[in-house]
Design an enzyme around this catalytic site. Sequence first.
Site, short mmCIF file in Angstrom:
data_model
loop_
_atom_site.label_atom_id
_atom_site.label_comp_id
_atom_site.label_asym_id
_atom_site.label_seq_id
_atom_site.Cartn_x
_atom_site.Cartn_y
_atom_site.Cartn_z
N ASN A 90 0.66 -1.35 -0.12
CA ASN A 90 -0.01 -0.03 0.14
C ASN A 90 0.86 1.39 0.12
OD1 ASN A 90 -3.16 0.39 -0.09
ND2 ASN A 90 -3.14 -1.57 0.93
N ARG A 91 0.34 2.25 0.53
CA ARG A 91 0.89 3.53 0.15
C ARG A 91 2.03 3.84 1.41
NH1 ARG A 91 -4.56 4.05 -0.56
NH2 ARG A 91 -5.18 5.22 -2.37
N HIS A 189 -3.39 -9.80 -2.23
CA HIS A 189 -4.15 -8.72 -3.17
C HIS A 189 -5.31 -9.48 -4.07
CE1 HIS A 189 -5.25 -4.98 -4.69
NE2 HIS A 189 -4.48 -4.09 -4.00
N ASP A 270 -12.17 3.02 -0.97
CA ASP A 270 -10.94 2.58 -1.25
C ASP A 270 -10.21 3.08 0.00
OD1 ASP A 270 -8.41 1.75 -2.31
OD2 ASP A 270 -7.81 3.72 -3.47
N GLU A 352 -7.48 -6.34 1.99
CA GLU A 352 -6.00 -6.64 2.08
C GLU A 352 -5.63 -6.62 3.62
OE1 GLU A 352 -3.98 -3.84 -0.67
OE2 GLU A 352 -6.19 -3.46 -1.14
#
Length: 391
Positions: A90-91, A189, A270, A352
């Site tokens: 992820n981010r 994922h 999201d 996730e």
Amino acid sequence: MQYFGLVLAFSWLAFVQGKVPPPSPDGKYTIEAPGIKASFIPYSAAITNLFVPDHNGTLRDLVLGYDTADEYATDKIHPNYGAIPGRYANRIANATYELDGVRYYTQRNNAPNSTMHSGTNGWSYRVWNVTDVCHDSITFTLRDEPFSSEGMPGLVLGRVTYSVKPNTWIISIEAEATTHRTPLMLTNHAYWQLDAFANPYNDTVLNHTFSMPFSKRQLAYDSVAEVNGTILHIPQHSINDFWSSPKHVGANASAKGWIGNCGPGFGGYDCAVTIDHDHLNPKNPQPYSQPVATLRSDWSGIQWDMYSNQAGFAFTSCGFFPKDILPVKKTQGGPGSANDGFVPTYGCLAVEPQDWTSGIDYPEWGREPYQIYGPENGVYRNEVVYKFSAS
């Protein structure tokens, strides 16, 4: 840690000596148990197919993907179908983080400013080694050299074992940072469609029922969809409330705030949420005894209950998926199916299980013990179990 390294060494030796059988002609390895059959490929250690029976006994392929193994590596959209993204999933906000007084810079591959899944040489872009396979289990391993993903120091040895038991899929992800402290956060994922695109009345997941009973908090995003360091309580009956009772994914599709709910420019979800339970411990290799999320389709009757040892998860309802671009697999109907052969917007739900997204950017959260690993503090573990039923 030494034991884990030896396991990887012996697994690699078995691979090069030819003790691991080749895949089937379509490039996939298949394992099965009563009520479940799953296929995997070395590219990104991805699950490509997962068959379980619906309430009529018809086998349904529940995960998105491609017909052949080659397509996973050649698709430029790279949606991480079924993959293991890493070494930090992820981010990473602003594509930078600080560790032990050193500022590291990661690849800006998520417009406009952040890093997503460690960049375009992350683990979901790698071909993993198949080091063990039998009728109900397969193990992949990966050697990730220092800085092979931009901004990620130290050597990491990764391993994922997928196994099946009756009506159950088990994911065991492990990684060891052998030479240097480094961020580690991994997940699987898979994108879910419990009707397998066979429902003639609705080819989206908006009619799927979702619940996350221990997730009353979410990580807030800023105007460019980066985690901003704020943790919000999810009000009861709000758009993001799946904790007070189960509801359809699209229950609030007409509500104000649906568009831009967890990111600008698209609708739906999201989001990243915490899993808040007194007995949950990310250092415990065993998943918690109660499901932390449940997904169900009334049309197929299929339901999964997800068990996890992680302290959170990210989930998306695929509102950003481009229309008529990503094909549906032949096992899900392909051309001429209920959805004309392409994945529609809101056509899937990805969940996730992982620790808190962007935790390395916000030391005040106290996530370092669960996201920073090195030679001195053991092996990273992410354990996930999906139990399937149909009624």
